[in-house]
Design an enzyme around this catalytic site. Structure first.
Site, PDB file in Angstrom:
ATOM      1  N   TYR A  95       1.434  -0.939  -0.351  1.00  0.00           N
ATOM      2  CA  TYR A  95      -0.223   0.157  -0.125  1.00  0.00           C
ATOM      3  C   TYR A  95       0.790   0.929   0.301  1.00  0.00           C
ATOM      4  CZ  TYR A  95      -4.316  -2.430   1.343  1.00  0.00           C
ATOM      5  OH  TYR A  95      -5.632  -2.837   1.566  1.00  0.00           O
ATOM      6  N   GLU A 138     -11.146  -2.690  -1.264  1.00  0.00           N
ATOM      7  CA  GLU A 138     -12.310  -3.056  -0.609  1.00  0.00           C
ATOM      8  C   GLU A 138     -13.865  -2.144  -1.212  1.00  0.00           C
ATOM      9  OE1 GLU A 138     -11.604  -5.245   2.870  1.00  0.00           O
ATOM     10  OE2 GLU A 138     -10.966  -7.059   1.799  1.00  0.00           O
ATOM     11  N   GLU A 147      -5.415  -9.885  -1.440  1.00  0.00           N
ATOM     12  CA  GLU A 147      -4.955 -10.356   0.313  1.00  0.00           C
ATOM     13  C   GLU A 147      -5.860 -11.362   0.478  1.00  0.00           C
ATOM     14  OE1 GLU A 147      -7.258  -7.137   2.557  1.00  0.00           O
ATOM     15  OE2 GLU A 147      -6.095  -5.668   1.557  1.00  0.00           O
TER      16      GLU A 147
END
Ligand code: IPT
Length: 990
Positions: A104, A209, A305
């Protein structure tokens, strides 16, 4: 050649010790078209100056037309504030079989203010990308803009919480800021794309998400916008999004141009509970609305993930964080094996493990829910040590790298195990004829079963709640594996021999059956293995874990190149290091880590780590006769298995001694509570409107800290009025994240401390952390007020530890909930209060905007090493005074870790858990976390090398907040050694 005692013994034993297999019948090969040679494994990625194609089909990625299985680990550069150590973690990942790192990029870490973007020092994204390329890892880049990730505001910068516009939608104000951020990141990333040969960035994620506005035009327009923006910035690798719930959100074609065929991947995340039966989420799974990869039949199965641990919340209340040992225990090597192998068996060929190195949420980075450590129970712990979970990762990672057959699998015909407690997944590669069987045991007992449907009549053992992948009809170098009862780990050719490694649990019995047209002369190089030859097949058996590495060499079987079979249990397998060099492959055995191998002339130069005395053995290309280890020549001889074997073991590490922490000095640190404190340069809090989601109470000014530019850490308020001598009580409404608190003083007299209670789960989910702290004025103070002059000036001082902004996982703008005071009401009077507010002043240019809050000591630089504390009072620990307010403690210590030793040092704080106080820890000015003595669970704080000077002087400063209800610490404060290795990477001071 001189033979070792052991080799000689083994050779001598060959003739007498071979024994016949007792397995029933003669096993048959499961595959028929099994002689198609498989291509070599994909090359190690580098910034090689060449253009590359990144495509995919339904099976896997296709890089330059060659299949690539992604076995990636997540780490966050922003959670390891010492760039030298990025290389350490990346090298460890690479060595343990990962071929990619997923990161990230946290917007808040890089942006102190609108229009300001900083990619220097610990924020040097380009350095990270270059290091990953040098290490030979692909990069999966995930710059948000929203990232979640258990960080403050889910990665949104503090300043964004005070701006107009609905975040995570196509709101134009929000998109304007998003543009700023993406332009800044993409300028760096575009230069490190694998497609251009200038880096190894292979995939790029937009949003995270994101499922709030999937069916709304605004949500689709937002995703489309991000897609177009990223493309316009020159990012030409496949883009993707990670679906939270395997709902089929954001599949190709589901939004604007973003669904562009061939350039958009569908991915979904999974964090199964430890007691869950591994779900079938892939192409070969059960399908349906929540069928995972089935939602996108033309793209390869992709899990951006997959849980490699779990985050731990603060202690106490229903959160009940238990510490990361617990996450590591419940999500152990067997858990990982069951889930990851099930994913493979479901046709998932892009796999990223979140987290692989969790790191530290230092400063004000952690989201309200988590404490400082983000260890995550990951395969590498926060102190950068390998944990036993790596057994799983290492074996699967090496297998995927060395056995290309796994990159293209179809579901095979249904196969059942003789014992029905074993669930079997049968997969086959249509081109090579290789078959794989995943045997999963969801029961509580170890099960041993045959697999008659697959022609495997020898017993295969799978421990309770574990899994095993076995292969049949698989090409290993120049020979073919009929089948084996343990998992293959790698197959390579080093010099004059083919090598195949099989690995598994200690105590398991490996039986490997090879096709051998002619009866070979096997050579047992260790006492454990045995073999038999029957009708063109060689049966080799070896118990795992009896010795260390068990070897059998096969030659004269009609194949011109001999083959070495190696058998390893988990502990041994993680010390086997395959390595690719431009002049051929190597296999190194022994040390705790192999970082690099370079061939020059007839010498192989190895670098790596040792933690204990260890042997060293190298199988390498022809012509290699000499070995160096970390620059020193290692005398070797040629072993019976064709390796260069060190004559003497490599030394381990001498654990460095750490000093005791003493010589403490202290100073009280809340002068703001005094009525005559000069606050004239503070900001006046008189705004009437806000973009916060928290309503402003009628008739009161906006008191929310973010509206005045104070986004992180503590904030002070001083309210001033004259007269109103009848005041009896004051009520302070405030809002913080988890574990916030508020302290108040009137005219310098403590009114008390209020701790933010933990709301119920629903309110917590909405980010609602508000409370009213009501303080009745003590009689003494009331009297003083009554007896004062009529126009007497009064000052109400309030310190709010407001903790962090909420994450905005559900796109409800919860990160915009107020932090700080929200409303103030009085009883017994209605004073006209003039409010001033103070928080963190100019952000630290080196340590970044999230390093500091607004404590007096922070504003004055008491946390900095260069600050002169000569006039502070000497103090002994444990402390035990009772006082509401802030007290600072400082001390210096020197470390003298030997050069060439990588010591990982931690700071331990401990005390009677009844004592209500908390400590902000500053090491050499870096805010390395928050200890809350009566909440826990964290007691050990990792001090990253580079910030801690392992050879030199260090300054530790502790800012202690105590509420006066109990005696306050610090109690025990000491250094602890969390890991030590001879080796490591060169560490530059940060
Ligand atoms: C998923 C997030 O994408 C990631 O950022 C992180 O927060 C992770 O969870 C948990 O550590 S969200 C998913 C669990 C709903």
């Amino acid at each position: 050649m001189e033979l070792s005692r052991r080799t000689f013994h083994a050779l001598a034993g060959t003739a007498t010790l071979g024994f016949a297999l007792t397995g029933s019948g003669s096993p048959t090969s499961a595959g028929t078209a099994r002689s198609v040679p498989t291509g070599p494994p994909p090359p190690v990625p580098r910034a090689d100056g060449r253009r590359h194609e990144v495509g995919f089909d339904r099976y896997s990625l296709l890089v330059d037309g060659r299949r690539l299985v992604i076995w990636s680990g997540e780490m966050h550069p922003f959670r390891l504030p010492s760039p030298s150590l990025w290389r350490d973690v990346l090298e460890k990942m690479r060595a343990h079989g990962y071929n990619a790192v997923s990161v990230y990029v946290a917007w808040n870490h890089h942006s102190p203010a609108p229009g300001r973007y900083d990619f220097t020092g610990v924020r040097d994204l380009d350095l990270f990308l270059r290091t990953a390329a040098e290490t030979g890892l692909y990069v999966i880049l995930r710059p948000g803009p929203y990232i979640n990730a258990e960080v403050d505001a889910g990665g949104f910068p503090g300043w964004l919480t005070a701006t107009e516009g609905r975040a995570r939608t196509s709101d134009p104000t929000y998109l304007r800021y998003v543009d700023e951020w993406l332009t800044a990141v993409n300028a760096i990333v575009a230069k490190r794309l694998f497609t251009r040969g200038t880096g190894t960035v292979l995939l790029y994620q937009i949003e995270n998400e994101y499922d709030a506005h999937v069916d709304e035009p605004s949500g689709r327009a937002y995703m489309s916008y991000l897609y177009e923006k990223v493309r316009a910035d020159g990012i030409d690798v496949p883009l993707f999004h990670n679906d939270k719930g395997r709902n089929g959100h954001w599949t190709p074609g589901s939004f604007g141009t973003g669904g562009e065929k061939g350039r958009w991947l569908y991915g979904f995340d999974g964090y199964p509970e430890p007691d869950e039966v591994p779900p079938d989420w892939g192409h070969f799974g059960t399908g349906g609305a929540k069928g995972g990869a089935t939602a996108s039949p033309r793209t390869p199965g992709f899990v951006p993930e997959f849980g490699g641990g779990w985050f731990d919340p603060w202690g106490g209340s229903w959160f009940d964080g238990k510490g990361y040992a617990e996450a590591r225990r419940t999500r152990d090597a067997a858990y990982e094996r069951r889930f990851y192998l099930t994913n493979l068996a479901n046709g998932i060929t892009l796999h990223n493990v979140y987290m692989t190195y969790g790191g530290t949420s230092w400063g004000w980075l952690p989201a309200p829910v988590v404490y400082t450590s983000y260890d995550y129970g990951a395969a590498f712990d926060e102190a950068r040590n390998a944990t036993p979970k790596l057994a799983t990762m290492h074996q699967i990672g090496q297998l995927l790298r060395h056995v290309p057959d796994l990159a293209k699998l179809n579901r095979g015909k249904a196969v059942q195990a003789a014992d029905e407690r074993i669930k079997v997944y049968h997969l086959a590669n249509p081109d090579t004829g290789a078959h794989f069987y995943l045997l999963r045991n969801d029961s509580e007992e170890t099960v041993t079963s045959t697999l008659p449907d697959a022609g495997i009549d020898v017993p295969v053992t799978v421990p309770a709640r574990d899994a095993k992948l076995i292969a049949a009809g698989l090409r290993l170098g120049r020979r073919t594996l009929v089948h084996a009862t343990v998992q293959p780990m790698l197959s390579l050719t080093a010099g004059r021999q083919d090598i195949a490694v099989f690995a598994g649990r200690r105590g398991d019995l490996a039986q490997v059956v090879l096709d051998c047209p002619d009866e070979p002369t096997p050579m047992r190089l260790d006492p454990e293995p045995a073999w038999a030859y029957n009708l063109g097949k060689l049966y080799v058996t070896a118990p795992l874990g009896v010795g260390e590495l068990s070897r059998v060499r096969i030659e004269s079987d009609g194949v011109d190149t001999p083959m070495l079979l190696l058998f390893a249990d988990d502990a041994t397998a993680v010390r086997l290091w395959p390595y690719e060099t431009p002049s051929g492959r190597l296999l190194v055995y022994g040390p705790a880590l192999l970082r690099s191998a370079v061939l020059r002339g007839s010498t192989v130069h190895l670098t790596g780590d040792t933690t204990a005395l260890t042997g060293l053995e190298v199988w390498g290309p022809r012509g290699i006769t000499h070995v160096t280890w970390n620059g020193r020549p290692v005398p070797t001889r040629i072993s019976g298995s064709g390796s260069l074997l060190a004559l003497r073991p490599l030394p381990g590490v001498t654990r460095p001694a750490l000093p005791a922490l003493d010589g403490w000095r202290r100073r009280a640190g809340n002068p703001e509570s005094e009525p005559d404190f000069d606050d004239s340069d503070w900001t006046t809090a008189d705004k009437e409107t806000t973009f916060s989601t928290t309503p402003v109470p009628g008739g009161q000014p906006v008191l929310f800290a973010d509206d005045y530019g104070f986004h992180y850490g503590d904030v002070w308020y001083r309210g001033e009025w004259t007269g109103d001598s009848g005041i009896e009580s004051v009520s302070l409404a405030y809002s913080t994240g988890t574990q916030g608190l508020l302290m108040a003083w009137l005219d310098g007299e403590p009114l008390g401390t209020h701790r933010m209670p933990v709301p119920d789960k629903e309110r917590a989910r909405q980010g609602t952390w508000t409370a009213e702290a009501g303080f009745d004025l003590p009689e003494r103070l009331r009297k003083k007020l009554r007896e004062g002059e009529p126009e007497q000036r009064h000052v109400l001082s309030v310190l709010v530890r407001r903790m962090q902004h909420d994450m905005d996982g559900e796109a409800l703008d919860t990160h915009k909930a107020a932090r700080g005071l929200t409303a103030v009401t009085f009883e017994g009077g209605s004073p006209r209060v003039k409010w001033r507010i103070q928080g963190a002043t100019t952000p630290d240019p080196v340590r970044g905007p999230m390093n500091n809050g607004g404590l007096h000591g922070e504003r004055e630089g008491w946390h900095l090493p260069e600050y002169d504390d000569g006039d502070w009072k000497d103090a002994g620990l444990p402390a035990g005074d009772r006082r509401q307010g802030v007290t600072w403690y400082r001390t210096d210590f020197r470390l003298d870790v030997a050069p060439g030793v990588d010591a990982s040092v931690g700071l331990v704080l401990d005390d009677d858990p009844e004592r209500a106080y908390r400590v902000q820890i500053f090491l050499n000015g870096w805010n390395l976390g928050q200890y809350i003595n009566d909440v826990g669970p964290q007691h050990t704080f990792v001090l990253p090398n580079g910030i801690v000077r392992t050879r030199g002087a260090n300054t530790l400063a502790l800012a202690v907040l105590s509420d006066g209800s109990t005696p306050s610490g610090p109690g025990e404060v000491r250094l602890t050694l969390l890991g030590a290795a001879a080796g490591g990477v060169p560490v530059k001071p940060v």
